[in-house]
Design a protein around this motif. Structure first.
Motif, PDB file in Angstrom:
ATOM      1  N   ASN A 123       0.900  -1.519  -0.346  1.00 26.81           N
ATOM      2  CA  ASN A 123      -0.055   0.044   0.126  1.00 26.81           C
ATOM      3  C   ASN A 123       0.824   1.167   0.114  1.00 26.81           C
ATOM      4  OD1 ASN A 123      -1.739   2.423   0.162  1.00 26.81           O
ATOM      5  ND2 ASN A 123      -2.511   1.477   2.728  1.00 26.81           N
ATOM      6  N   PRO A 124       0.647   2.411  -1.223  1.00 20.02           N
ATOM      7  CA  PRO A 124      -0.465   2.333  -2.119  1.00 20.02           C
ATOM      8  C   PRO A 124      -0.267   1.864  -3.436  1.00 20.02           C
ATOM      9  CG  PRO A 124       1.361   3.689  -2.041  1.00 20.02           C
ATOM     10  CD  PRO A 124       1.786   3.567  -0.693  1.00 20.02           C
ATOM     11  N   THR A 125       0.626   1.197  -3.488  1.00 23.25           N
ATOM     12  CA  THR A 125       0.718   0.771  -4.813  1.00 23.25           C
ATOM     13  C   THR A 125       0.344  -0.637  -5.642  1.00 23.25           C
ATOM     14  OG1 THR A 125       3.067  -0.212  -4.599  1.00 23.25           O
ATOM     15  CG2 THR A 125       3.587   1.503  -5.381  1.00 23.25           C
ATOM     16  N   GLY A 126      -0.260  -1.804  -4.449  1.00 21.89           N
ATOM     17  CA  GLY A 126      -1.101  -2.519  -5.200  1.00 21.89           C
ATOM     18  C   GLY A 126      -0.240  -4.163  -5.668  1.00 21.89           C
ATOM     19  N   THR A 127       0.771  -3.775  -5.357  1.00 27.66           N
ATOM     20  CA  THR A 127       2.242  -4.195  -6.309  1.00 27.66           C
ATOM     21  C   THR A 127       2.661  -5.874  -5.022  1.00 27.66           C
ATOM     22  OG1 THR A 127       3.629  -3.142  -5.901  1.00 27.66           O
ATOM     23  CG2 THR A 127       2.982  -3.252  -7.936  1.00 27.66           C
ATOM     24  N   ALA A 128       2.529  -6.863  -5.581  1.00 32.35           N
ATOM     25  CA  ALA A 128       3.147  -8.007  -4.624  1.00 32.35           C
ATOM     26  C   ALA A 128       4.289  -8.801  -4.872  1.00 32.35           C
ATOM     27  CB  ALA A 128       1.797  -9.158  -4.467  1.00 32.35           C
ATOM     28  N   VAL A 129       5.463  -8.734  -4.257  1.00 32.70           N
ATOM     29  CA  VAL A 129       6.555  -9.425  -4.476  1.00 32.70           C
ATOM     30  C   VAL A 129       6.192 -11.031  -5.000  1.00 32.70           C
ATOM     31  CG1 VAL A 129       8.198  -7.759  -3.196  1.00 32.70           C
ATOM     32  CG2 VAL A 129       7.386 -10.122  -2.614  1.00 32.70           C
ATOM     33  N   GLY A 130       5.394 -11.672  -4.480  1.00 33.80           N
ATOM     34  CA  GLY A 130       5.431 -13.616  -4.453  1.00 33.80           C
ATOM     35  C   GLY A 130       5.491 -14.350  -3.331  1.00 33.80           C
ATOM     36  N   ALA A 131       5.281 -15.068  -3.177  1.00 35.47           N
ATOM     37  CA  ALA A 131       5.634 -16.900  -1.732  1.00 35.47           C
ATOM     38  C   ALA A 131       7.082 -16.227  -2.503  1.00 35.47           C
ATOM     39  CB  ALA A 131       4.979 -17.448  -2.086  1.00 35.47           C
ATOM     40  N   ALA A 132       7.372 -17.044  -3.300  1.00 34.44           N
ATOM     41  CA  ALA A 132       8.906 -18.176  -3.519  1.00 34.44           C
ATOM     42  C   ALA A 132      10.222 -16.253  -2.819  1.00 34.44           C
ATOM     43  CB  ALA A 132       9.131 -18.423  -5.266  1.00 34.44           C
ATOM     44  N   GLU A 133       9.823 -15.113  -3.909  1.00 38.41           N
ATOM     45  CA  GLU A 133      10.664 -14.070  -3.287  1.00 38.41           C
ATOM     46  C   GLU A 133      10.653 -13.510  -2.096  1.00 38.41           C
ATOM     47  OE1 GLU A 133      12.283  -9.972  -5.326  1.00 38.41           O
ATOM     48  OE2 GLU A 133      10.467 -10.581  -6.397  1.00 38.41           O
ATOM     49  N   LEU A 134       9.263 -13.791  -1.428  1.00 38.76           N
ATOM     50  CA  LEU A 134       8.727 -13.305   0.039  1.00 38.76           C
ATOM     51  C   LEU A 134      10.015 -14.426   0.754  1.00 38.76           C
ATOM     52  CD1 LEU A 134       8.249 -11.429   2.288  1.00 38.76           C
ATOM     53  CD2 LEU A 134       6.155 -12.837   2.172  1.00 38.76           C
ATOM     54  N   LYS A 135       9.980 -15.385   1.006  1.00 36.26           N
ATOM     55  CA  LYS A 135      10.414 -16.637   1.418  1.00 36.26           C
ATOM     56  C   LYS A 135      11.894 -16.721   1.823  1.00 36.26           C
ATOM     57  CE  LYS A 135       7.176 -19.941   1.145  1.00 36.26           C
ATOM     58  NZ  LYS A 135       6.876 -21.112   0.079  1.00 36.26           N
ATOM     59  N   ARG A 136      12.594 -16.418   0.425  1.00 36.26           N
ATOM     60  CA  ARG A 136      14.275 -16.054  -0.086  1.00 36.26           C
ATOM     61  C   ARG A 136      14.260 -14.323   0.864  1.00 36.26           C
ATOM     62  NH1 ARG A 136      12.916 -16.974  -5.513  1.00 36.26           N
ATOM     63  NH2 ARG A 136      12.358 -15.790  -5.532  1.00 36.26           N
ATOM     64  N   PHE A 137      13.442 -13.746   0.802  1.00 41.08           N
ATOM     65  CA  PHE A 137      13.821 -12.445   1.810  1.00 41.08           C
ATOM     66  C   PHE A 137      14.200 -13.176   3.047  1.00 41.08           C
ATOM     67  CE2 PHE A 137      12.173  -8.716   3.824  1.00 41.08           C
ATOM     68  CZ  PHE A 137      13.379  -8.014   3.856  1.00 41.08           C
ATOM     69  N   LEU A 138      13.290 -13.868   3.999  1.00 39.87           N
ATOM     70  CA  LEU A 138      12.619 -13.968   5.416  1.00 39.87           C
ATOM     71  C   LEU A 138      14.048 -14.422   5.617  1.00 39.87           C
ATOM     72  CD1 LEU A 138       8.611 -14.750   5.416  1.00 39.87           C
ATOM     73  CD2 LEU A 138      10.136 -12.326   6.534  1.00 39.87           C
ATOM     74  N   ASP A 139      14.460 -15.550   4.954  1.00 34.57           N
ATOM     75  CA  ASP A 139      15.138 -15.985   4.808  1.00 34.57           C
ATOM     76  C   ASP A 139      16.928 -15.854   5.107  1.00 34.57           C
ATOM     77  OD1 ASP A 139      14.474 -18.739   5.180  1.00 34.57           O
ATOM     78  OD2 ASP A 139      14.534 -19.141   3.362  1.00 34.57           O
ATOM     79  N   ARG A 140      16.784 -14.561   4.664  1.00 38.94           N
ATOM     80  CA  ARG A 140      18.327 -13.759   4.656  1.00 38.94           C
ATOM     81  C   ARG A 140      17.972 -12.861   5.986  1.00 38.94           C
ATOM     82  NH1 ARG A 140      19.299 -11.283  -1.097  1.00 38.94           N
ATOM     83  NH2 ARG A 140      21.282  -9.990   0.057  1.00 38.94           N
ATOM     84  N   VAL A 141      17.100 -12.626   6.480  1.00 32.15           N
ATOM     85  CA  VAL A 141      16.581 -11.458   7.501  1.00 32.15           C
ATOM     86  C   VAL A 141      17.296 -11.959   8.437  1.00 32.15           C
ATOM     87  CG1 VAL A 141      15.217 -10.220   9.137  1.00 32.15           C
ATOM     88  CG2 VAL A 141      14.836 -10.801   6.450  1.00 32.15           C
ATOM     89  N   PRO A 142      18.636 -11.907   9.543  1.00 33.13           N
ATOM     90  CA  PRO A 142      18.474 -11.881  10.908  1.00 33.13           C
ATOM     91  C   PRO A 142      17.553 -12.914  11.414  1.00 33.13           C
ATOM     92  CG  PRO A 142      20.860 -10.333  10.330  1.00 33.13           C
ATOM     93  CD  PRO A 142      18.357 -10.364   9.557  1.00 33.13           C
ATOM     94  N   GLU A 143      18.216 -13.346  13.006  1.00 28.98           N
ATOM     95  CA  GLU A 143      16.777 -14.156  13.481  1.00 28.98           C
ATOM     96  C   GLU A 143      16.949 -13.157  14.721  1.00 28.98           C
ATOM     97  OE1 GLU A 143      18.520 -17.942  15.074  1.00 28.98           O
ATOM     98  OE2 GLU A 143      18.489 -19.348  13.014  1.00 28.98           O
ATOM     99  N   HIS A 144      17.255 -12.562  15.091  1.00 31.43           N
ATOM    100  CA  HIS A 144      16.839 -11.164  15.857  1.00 31.43           C
ATOM    101  C   HIS A 144      16.197 -10.165  15.432  1.00 31.43           C
ATOM    102  CE1 HIS A 144      20.973 -10.036  14.500  1.00 31.43           C
ATOM    103  NE2 HIS A 144      19.832  -8.470  14.661  1.00 31.43           N
ATOM    104  N   VAL A 145      16.318 -10.548  14.085  1.00 30.41           N
ATOM    105  CA  VAL A 145      15.846  -9.354  13.721  1.00 30.41           C
ATOM    106  C   VAL A 145      13.008  -8.807  13.467  1.00 30.41           C
ATOM    107  CG1 VAL A 145      15.263  -8.055  11.447  1.00 30.41           C
ATOM    108  CG2 VAL A 145      17.503  -8.218  12.539  1.00 30.41           C
TER     109      VAL A 145
END
Length: 358
Positions: free
Chosen positions: A162-184
């Motif tokens: 919001n506000p653009t309505g765009t989505a990154v999709g499940a696969a790309e989101l999972k890859r991103f979450l896997d890169r975020v340190p566990e304490h964040v």
């Protein structure tokens, strides 16, 4: 009188008010509210009946927490009761997150432009916003991952955005979450979850199961059509969920809101048929505007984004004169809620006239 009256916290001087100035309707004629991403369908009769019954008990406080709704959500989502949090809309839970999870000096990474509450919540906590520009109106997850430093405490991610309505999709989101340190802590805002379905649409509740740092937010305001009653919910692992409940306003979800939400859950099949109709209208509207020369990114929400740059404010003003009240982001674009068919037809005609005049 004292020469030194109380002074609010200095940090508030740099915080914008969350309430954007609403467009002004024309002096005469019909106007259409296409600036708050509201559901154009009225509440279902079963929800209205629940509101009426609950209203007869407004002399009594509701529960400290909406326990009946919390239990229903836990069963519906197949999560432990201890994972569910509630608040007066997802915005209320954001305030709980800021109080519970942020300290002065913490860095918070989020895309921009995105949900307008982000800079408010972050600065209110004395934290430091790290705004990452969108790429082609969508989250640049590579750049967001690169923006995470040892000082990063949180990432805020609105999917679809919001506000653009765009989505990154499940696969790309999972890859991103896997890169975020566990304490964040990662806050995944799925306010438009019901409008974004398909094989590549993520499900934050499923993602949270093996990610203790992930908080997922949803709301009854959009697809369920209860924006005026203010009830949202989140899913998080127990340590975070308990902290959020400690920061919640007691009785923050009214009995009326709770009972209407329960009725909406019971009528979910009917509501999802409404969602399908709104989604079809969204695609009809996008196709019609595209055929007339406007460029709009795909949307996974109940609104469309019209990237107009410096033309955003004047085009919004021109639409207001026809009774179409849209949300302008000056210098960037317009966010236009998918309204009832008659409003959408008027929008197509108005934008066609504006384009022919340019």
């Amino acid at each position: 009188m004292s020469a030194h009256p109380p002074v609010p916290r200095a940090v508030l001087d740099g915080i914008p008010a969350y309430v954007p100035k609403p467009p002004q309707p024309p002096a005469t004629g019909t106007s259409y509210r296409l600036f708050l991403n509201e559901n154009p369908c009225p509440p279902l009769p079963s929800a209205l009946a629940a509101v009426s019954r609950a209203a007869q008990r407004t002399n009594l406080y509701p529960g400290i927490f909406p326990d009946e709704l919390t239990d229903a959500l836990a069963r519906r989502l197949d999560v432990p009761l201890s994972h569910v949090v509630t608040g007066p809309g997802s915005v209320g839970i954001y305030q709980q997150i800021g109080q519970a999870m942020l300290s002065p000096g913490d860095e918070v990474v989020y895309a921009w432009p995105s949900f307008e509450a982000y800079p408010i919540v972050v600065r209110m906590a004395g934290a430091v916003p790290v705004e990452v520009p969108l790429s082609d109106a969508a989250h640049d997850l590579e750049a967001m991952a690169a923006a995470i430093t040892p000082r990063t405490a949180m990432v805020l991610l609105c999917e679809p955005n919001n506000p653009t309505g765009t989505a990154v999709g499940a696969a790309e989101l999972k890859r991103f979450l896997d890169r975020v340190p566990e304490h964040v802590t990662v806050v995944l805002d799925e306010a438009y979850f019901e409008f974004h379905r398909g094989p590549d649409a993520p499900d934050g509740v499923e993602l949270h199961r093996d990610r203790p740092n992930l908080v997922v937010l949803r709301t009854f305001s959009k697809a369920y059509g209860l924006a005026g009653l203010r009830v949202g919910y989140g899913v998080a692992h127990p340590r975070i969920a308990e902290a959020l409940r400690k920061c919640a306003v007691p009785c923050g979800v009214s009995r009326i809101a709770e009972q209407a939400a329960l009725a909406a859950l019971d009528a979910e099949d009917e509501l999802l048929r409404q969602v399908a109709g709104i989604t079809a209208e969204r695609e009809r509207l996008r196709a019609a505007l595209g055929a007339r020369g406007w460029t709009l990114p795909p949307s996974g929400t109940n609104f469309l984004w019209l990237p107009l740059g410096e033309d955003a404010a004047p085009v919004a003003a021109a639409l207001e004169r026809t009774g179409l009240l849209v949300r302008a982001f000056p210098g960037t674009g317009l966010r236009i809620t998918v309204g009832a068919p008659e409003a959408n037809d008027l929008l197509i005609t108005a934008l066609e006239g504006i384009r022919s005049d340019r």
